[in-house]
Write an enzyme that holds these catalytic residues in place. Structure first.
Site, PDB file in Angstrom:
ATOM      1  N   GLY A 147       0.843  -1.193   0.000  1.00 53.28           N
ATOM      2  CA  GLY A 147       0.000   0.000   0.000  1.00 53.28           C
ATOM      3  C   GLY A 147       0.878   1.243   0.000  1.00 53.28           C
ATOM      4  O   GLY A 147       0.554   2.262  -0.614  1.00 53.28           O
ATOM      5  N   THR A 148       2.002   1.157   0.691  1.00 57.56           N
ATOM      6  CA  THR A 148       2.941   2.286   0.738  1.00 57.56           C
ATOM      7  C   THR A 148       3.412   2.645  -0.665  1.00 57.56           C
ATOM      8  O   THR A 148       3.430   3.815  -1.054  1.00 57.56           O
ATOM      9  CB  THR A 148       4.153   1.911   1.627  1.00 57.56           C
ATOM     10  OG1 THR A 148       3.666   1.673   2.956  1.00 57.56           O
ATOM     11  CG2 THR A 148       5.192   3.009   1.647  1.00 57.56           C
ATOM     12  N   ASN A 180      -6.404   5.495   9.696  1.00 58.69           N
ATOM     13  CA  ASN A 180      -5.954   4.214  10.245  1.00 58.69           C
ATOM     14  C   ASN A 180      -5.940   4.197  11.768  1.00 58.69           C
ATOM     15  O   ASN A 180      -6.049   3.143  12.376  1.00 58.69           O
ATOM     16  CB  ASN A 180      -4.557   3.865   9.713  1.00 58.69           C
ATOM     17  CG  ASN A 180      -3.614   5.040   9.741  1.00 58.69           C
ATOM     18  OD1 ASN A 180      -3.838   6.043   9.072  1.00 58.69           O
ATOM     19  ND2 ASN A 180      -2.569   4.929  10.530  1.00 58.69           N
ATOM     20  N   HIS A 184      -3.100  -6.994   2.520  1.00 61.76           N
ATOM     21  CA  HIS A 184      -3.038  -7.590   3.867  1.00 61.76           C
ATOM     22  C   HIS A 184      -4.008  -6.959   4.847  1.00 61.76           C
ATOM     23  O   HIS A 184      -4.137  -7.424   5.982  1.00 61.76           O
ATOM     24  CB  HIS A 184      -1.602  -7.570   4.411  1.00 61.76           C
ATOM     25  CG  HIS A 184      -1.082  -6.242   4.865  1.00 61.76           C
ATOM     26  ND1 HIS A 184      -1.003  -5.909   6.189  1.00 61.76           N
ATOM     27  CD2 HIS A 184      -0.590  -5.178   4.190  1.00 61.76           C
ATOM     28  CE1 HIS A 184      -0.466  -4.692   6.313  1.00 61.76           C
ATOM     29  NE2 HIS A 184      -0.218  -4.232   5.104  1.00 61.76           N
ATOM     30  N   CYS A 241       6.732   4.079  15.377  1.00 60.31           N
ATOM     31  CA  CYS A 241       7.718   4.390  14.353  1.00 60.31           C
ATOM     32  C   CYS A 241       8.680   3.214  14.278  1.00 60.31           C
ATOM     33  O   CYS A 241       8.735   2.381  15.168  1.00 60.31           O
ATOM     34  CB  CYS A 241       8.422   5.714  14.619  1.00 60.31           C
ATOM     35  SG  CYS A 241       9.663   5.613  15.866  1.00 60.31           S
TER      36      CYS A 241
HETATM   37  N1  PLP Z   1      -2.201   3.805   4.318  1.00 57.34           N
HETATM   38  C1  PLP Z   1      -2.900   3.494   5.411  1.00 57.34           C
HETATM   39  C2  PLP Z   1      -4.113   4.302   5.763  1.00 57.34           C
HETATM   40  C3  PLP Z   1      -2.507   2.413   6.209  1.00 57.34           C
HETATM   41  O1  PLP Z   1      -3.212   2.110   7.307  1.00 57.34           O
HETATM   42  C4  PLP Z   1      -1.361   1.672   5.839  1.00 57.34           C
HETATM   43  C5  PLP Z   1      -0.877   0.557   6.689  1.00 57.34           C
HETATM   44  O2  PLP Z   1      -1.091   0.545   7.885  1.00 57.34           O
HETATM   45  C6  PLP Z   1      -0.679   2.032   4.676  1.00 57.34           C
HETATM   46  C7  PLP Z   1      -1.124   3.099   3.934  1.00 57.34           C
HETATM   47  C8  PLP Z   1       0.533   1.264   4.217  1.00 57.34           C
HETATM   48  O3  PLP Z   1       0.164   0.017   3.663  1.00 57.34           O
HETATM   49  P1  PLP Z   1       1.240  -1.184   3.560  1.00 57.34           P
HETATM   50  O4  PLP Z   1       1.388  -1.733   4.929  1.00 57.34           O
HETATM   51  O5  PLP Z   1       0.635  -2.162   2.615  1.00 57.34           O
HETATM   52  O6  PLP Z   1       2.493  -0.591   3.029  1.00 57.34           O
END
Ligand code: PLP
Length: 382
Positions: A80-81, A151, A201, A324
């Site tokens: 997601g990042t 989140n 995930h 962090c």
């Molecule tokens: N964006 C949000 C709102 C998230 O909660 C997260 C993960 O906690 C991410 C992005 C990042 O996703 P990933 O863990 O797949 O890199």
């Protein structure tokens, strides 16, 4: 014993209440992954490549259909990042750079990218954790980035209005829907954003697979260069088995969404009611609409590290909502933007309910919390 518990030994005997951090893989996703584990390079021209490409195309189509997008708009990434990085930076580059509009409550996967671009105007956020004024979106910008749901607090943002106001000014919008996809309805075309990020995930797919939905135009520029896979937006050989597992997980999540939303929200509401009764001075940061599984608490005078460790010692897993990489707890930037003091925010606890939880888990958590808070406060006062 349900199939998920049987194949996820880390849950044996544990009360796992950290589903927003990651949720166990669904059995259908594990099955799809195993079935396609031997699949080769989808970019090859020979029979093995065509076979891999057929699996990839099928997964792309099913994901597009579940999210209201066209198959060509589905771009697979490694997280997601990564999907967020490509969406924000890629749209910004495609616009030729310039002003950025975003919110101070974004996940670091967006926040850090936005900060690196400079010239950012931040939309204000209220005490309820929701963006309170969208007027900065009425002036054209290179890109706007607004999350669908937070989140930490689970607060659902006015994302449709944000996209429509930015659209009227000609600004492309990236939406971080990582916490929303698989939990509440998401329809890419109805939303009208230029790009949208999701992460497998978070809905029972494998870790390490992200989805970027990207319209044909304006298309984001790539942030890494290479062989030109995924419309040239995300080069690199696609992990076909993980993508097939992602499609299976997403379809199941969407199919059971209505029923699961109600069940999970019922458990979450029981957690909130029980904590309020057991610890009357707790601060509950809950806004409606909210993601079904999220409960967010602040226990002033207690430290989140102590709360987490004391609960963990009893087999109960929750998070502070902000961590962090170094493992050193800092005040959450989300709670800071909402106007909470450091004393309040340092005692923050995020409890996220998910599909493996039962009312027994809620009871165990509620039985443990009063003493845990008392001990964490006593430790904080030393
Ligand atoms: N964006 C949000 C709102 C998230 O909660 C997260 C993960 O906690 C991410 C992005 C990042 O996703 P990933 O863990 O797949 O890199």
């Amino acid at each position: 014993m349900c199939a998920t518990r049987a194949c996820t030994p880390n849950l044996w005997g544990m009360v796992y209440l950290d589903h927003a951090a990651t949720t166990p893989m669904r059995q259908c996703a594990i099955d799809a992954w195993v079935e396609h584990a031997g699949v080769l390079n989808a970019g090859s021209q020979h029979a093995a490549g065509r076979q891999a490409n057929a699996v990839l195309a099928d997964a792309r189509e099913r994901i597009a259909s579940a999210l209201g997008a066209d198959p060509v708009e589905v771009v697979f990434t490694g997280s997601g990042t990564e999907a967020n990085n490509i969406g924000v930076r890629g749209l910004w580059s495609a616009s030729g750079g310039g002003r950025v509009v975003s919110t101070p409550i974004e996940h670091p996967a967006v926040l850090e990218v936005v900060k690196s671009l400079g010239q950012t105007e931040w939309l204000p956020v209220g005490r309820d954790g929701v963006v309170s004024d969208l007027s900065a979106l009425d002036t054209p910008a290179a890109v706007a980035a607004v999350m669908w749901a937070n989140n930490e607090t689970g607060a659902i943002q006015p994302v449709r209005e944000a996209v429509s106001r930015a659209g009227a000014a000609g600004t492309p919008v990236h939406v971080d829907a990582v916490q929303a996809v698989g939990h509440i309805p998401v329809h890419f075309h109805e939303l009208g954003a230029a790009t949208l990020a999701a992460s497998a995930h978070k809905f029972g797919g494998p870790r390490g697979t992200g989805i970027l939905l990207a319209r044909r135009s304006p298309a984001p520029q790539p942030v890494i260069l290479g062989g030109g896979q995924e419309r040239g937006i995300r080069s690199g050989t696609v992990d076909v088995a993980s993508v097939a597992a992602t499609a299976a997980a997403l379809e199941e999540a969407v199919a059971e969404m209505g029923q699961e939303q109600q069940r999970v929200a019922g458990l979450r509401d029981a957690v909130i009611a029980g904590v309020k009764e057991a610890v009357p001075e707790v601060i509950v940061a809950k806004h409606e609409p909210c993601l079904p599984g999220h409960a967010h608490f602040m226990f002033p005078g207690a430290n989140a590290d102590a709360l987490i460790m004391l609960l963990d010692a009893q087999g109960i897993q929750v998070s502070a909502g902000s961590a962090c990489a170094s493992g050193v707890l800092r005040m959450s930037h989300v709670l800071e933007a909402m106007g909470y003091s450091e004393r309040e925010a340092m005692g923050a606890l995020r409890v996220t309910v998910g599909r493996t939880n039962t009312s027994e888990d809620v009871e165990k958590f509620l039985a443990a919390i009063p003493e845990v808070v008392e001990r964490a406060r006593a430790a904080g006062a030393l």
